[in-house]
Design an enzyme around this catalytic site. Structure first.
Site, mmCIF file in Angstrom:
data_model
loop_
_atom_site.group_PDB
_atom_site.id
_atom_site.type_symbol
_atom_site.label_atom_id
_atom_site.label_comp_id
_atom_site.label_asym_id
_atom_site.label_seq_id
_atom_site.Cartn_x
_atom_site.Cartn_y
_atom_site.Cartn_z
ATOM 1 N N ASP A 37 -52.350 6.882 50.292
ATOM 2 C CA ASP A 37 -51.196 7.522 49.666
ATOM 3 C C ASP A 37 -50.407 6.400 48.991
ATOM 4 O OD1 ASP A 37 -48.774 8.690 49.008
ATOM 5 O OD2 ASP A 37 -48.201 9.180 51.068
ATOM 6 N N LYS A 100 -44.860 3.221 40.115
ATOM 7 C CA LYS A 100 -45.486 4.537 39.940
ATOM 8 C C LYS A 100 -44.753 5.385 38.893
ATOM 9 C CE LYS A 100 -46.986 8.368 42.921
ATOM 10 N NZ LYS A 100 -47.043 8.796 44.342
ATOM 11 N N GLU A 200 -50.743 15.460 45.920
ATOM 12 C CA GLU A 200 -50.035 15.178 47.173
ATOM 13 C C GLU A 200 -49.718 16.435 47.993
ATOM 14 O OE1 GLU A 200 -46.888 12.784 45.626
ATOM 15 O OE2 GLU A 200 -48.221 11.067 45.326
ATOM 16 N N ASP A 223 -41.269 18.550 49.421
ATOM 17 C CA ASP A 223 -41.375 17.107 49.614
ATOM 18 C C ASP A 223 -40.056 16.450 49.220
ATOM 19 O OD1 ASP A 223 -41.905 14.398 49.529
ATOM 20 O OD2 ASP A 223 -43.809 14.591 48.450
#
Ligand SMILES: *[C@@H]1O[C@H](CO)[C@@H](O)[C@H](O)[C@H]1NC(C)=O
Ligand SMILES: *[C@@H]1O[C@H](CO)[C@@H](O)[C@H](O)[C@H]1NC(C)=O
Length: 428
Positions: A37, A100, A200, A223
């Site tokens: 991850d 990212k 994800e 999330d």
């Protein structure tokens, strides 16, 4: 002729026998494929162990996740993860994080300037993409990603005692093909072959085995991490996952909660001592104390804040009992905002809360009891929270890695299908 035939027959029998014995007496296959991850703020790596079905997550002796941070020191060496975080104050300009948010994205001068303005490091445009400037050198976001992957790979190998060379990676559901390609490149630069990439939220749902559960077809994954909130609606039919709607708030997470607590403490200090808290060292102490208190309040009903202050006219220890009630009241408005993207997702596909079979909570901020309560009350259903919300995604990719690697006990396979392009709705 008959000799050949016999010989063949014996070979087949031997093979069958070997297979039978192998299944029962050979040592279990070693996990050569890992799950990673690669997160915006934290990253982690795991493996699925055959036979026991255990998932092991590695990082270092103290943590299961490492900060997604790389520091390029003036002497040309690199510090990765916690080492980078410890040095962050010293090498502010050369410590790259949030890579990212840049990976595989095209920018123009204006959009890059806007995005880069939030960071202490320098970002420049090259062929329409972002490059970080460190020590008169330039590095790409995928290179920064590869440093983190490499660190995780080394840690896993050290723990396992053998090399790994394949990986299942998770990526944000909203990533387009180019962002996925560059994320793949990050893993390849670190010497790993990417077997599969999984969204994800899908990985989190797989971690809970929701693809194996009867009567489950609509899943909401919430999330909430340090800085962003993402909500996805997945459908699952016959072990096939599909993301059908997404919504999010790019500016809602743990950092906002900490900010509220900071302001609360600074107000109290001003009322008590008649002075504004401006000294950076004192502010840093308050910042660390509220982060700790926030975590503590997820399991305790009250926490004692004790913060030494050195910059005020009177050197003093600021002591304050902070209850969960006060914490909830201070943040109630932020917590309620968690429901906004959930409603947007439901509206987008014209579903109601009763259509949702399972709710999965991911990300550190979903540990907050009040956030869990609000989501549970909204759906009138208890969400899935048994797996550490910061590890649910890595559990999911590790299970997939195990399935691809052919580890037994036989798992019900799950795949992800990419249908129509899903637009992510942003909360304004
Ligand atoms: C992504 O990579 C694949 C395989 O290498 C390639 O076919 C595709 O054109 C790439 N897409 C983008 C948008 O870069
Ligand atoms: C949390 O707070 C309680 C009560 O103040 C304290 O006893 C405990 O040690 C704290 N735990 C951590 C991990 O800070």
């Amino acid at each position: 002729m008959s000799v050949t035939f016999n010989f063949l027959g014996v070979s087949v029998l031997a093979l069958l026998l070997a297979g039978y014995l192998g299944q029962h007496f050979l040592p279990p296959p070693k996990p050569r494929i890992v799950g990673i991850d690669l997160g915006t703020t934290y990253s982690c790596i795991g493996v699925y162990h055959a036979v026991t079905g255990d998932i092991q997550v590695f990082a270092d002796d103290l943590h299961q996740t490492i900060p997604s941070m790389v520091a390029f020191t003036p002497d040309g060496s690199k510090l990765i993860g916690h080492d980078a975080l410890c040095q962050a104050e010293q090498y502010t300009q050369n410590t790259i994080y949030d890579a990212k948010r840049f990976i595989g994205k095209t920018f123009d001068e204006e959009s890059l300037r806007k995005q880069a303005a939030r960071y202490p490091f320098k970002v420049k445009l090259k062929n329409g993409m972002a490059r970080f400037e460190v020590n008169s050198d330039e590095v790409t976001p995928e290179y920064v990603g590869s440093c983190i992957v490499s660190e995780l790979k080394t840690t896993a190998e050290r723990n396992l005692g053998f090399k790994v060379n394949k990986v299942v990676l998770s990526v944000p559901a909203e990533f387009d093909e180019m962002q996925r390609n560059y994320t793949r490149k990050a893993a390849e630069l670190a010497g790993l072959e990417v077997m599969r990439m999984i969204n994800e939220p899908t990985a989190a749902a797989m971690a809970y085995g929701l693809h194996k559960q009867k009567g489950v077809s609509n899943i909401i994954v919430v999330d909430m991490g340090g800085g962003t909130l993402d909500v996805s609606l997945l459908t699952v039919y016959g072990g096939m996952f599909q993301t059908i709607a997404m919504a999010g708030n790019n500016h809602l997470g743990g950092q906002d909660i900490n900010q509220r607590l900071m302001e609360y403490c600074c107000d109290l200090i001003f009322k008590r001592y008649g002075q504004l808290l401006e000294n950076p060292l004192d502010l840093q102490r308050v910042r660390l104390a509220v982060e700790e208190a926030k975590i503590n309040l997820t399991t305790h009903h009250s926490v004692l804040l004790k913060i030494p202050l050195t910059s005020l006219n009177v050197k003093t220890m600021f002591v304050e009992q902070l209850t969960r009630e006060t914490f909830d009241t201070l943040n109630e408005e932020l917590f309620k905002k968690v429901l906004q993207p959930i409603q947007l997702v439901l509206d987008d596909v014209e579903m109601s809360t009763t259509d949702i079979d399972e709710v999965v909570l991911v990300g550190g901020s979903t540990r907050i009891p009040r956030v869990r309560r609000l989501v549970a009350d909204f759906f009138n259903k208890e969400p899935n929270v048994e797996i550490d919300p910061e590890l649910a995604v890595v559990y999911g990719v590790s299970i997939q890695a195990g399935i691809i690697g052919g580890m037994w006990p036989v798992q019900v396979s799950a795949i992800e299908i990419h249908g129509r392009k899903v637009r992510k709705i942003q909360v304004q």
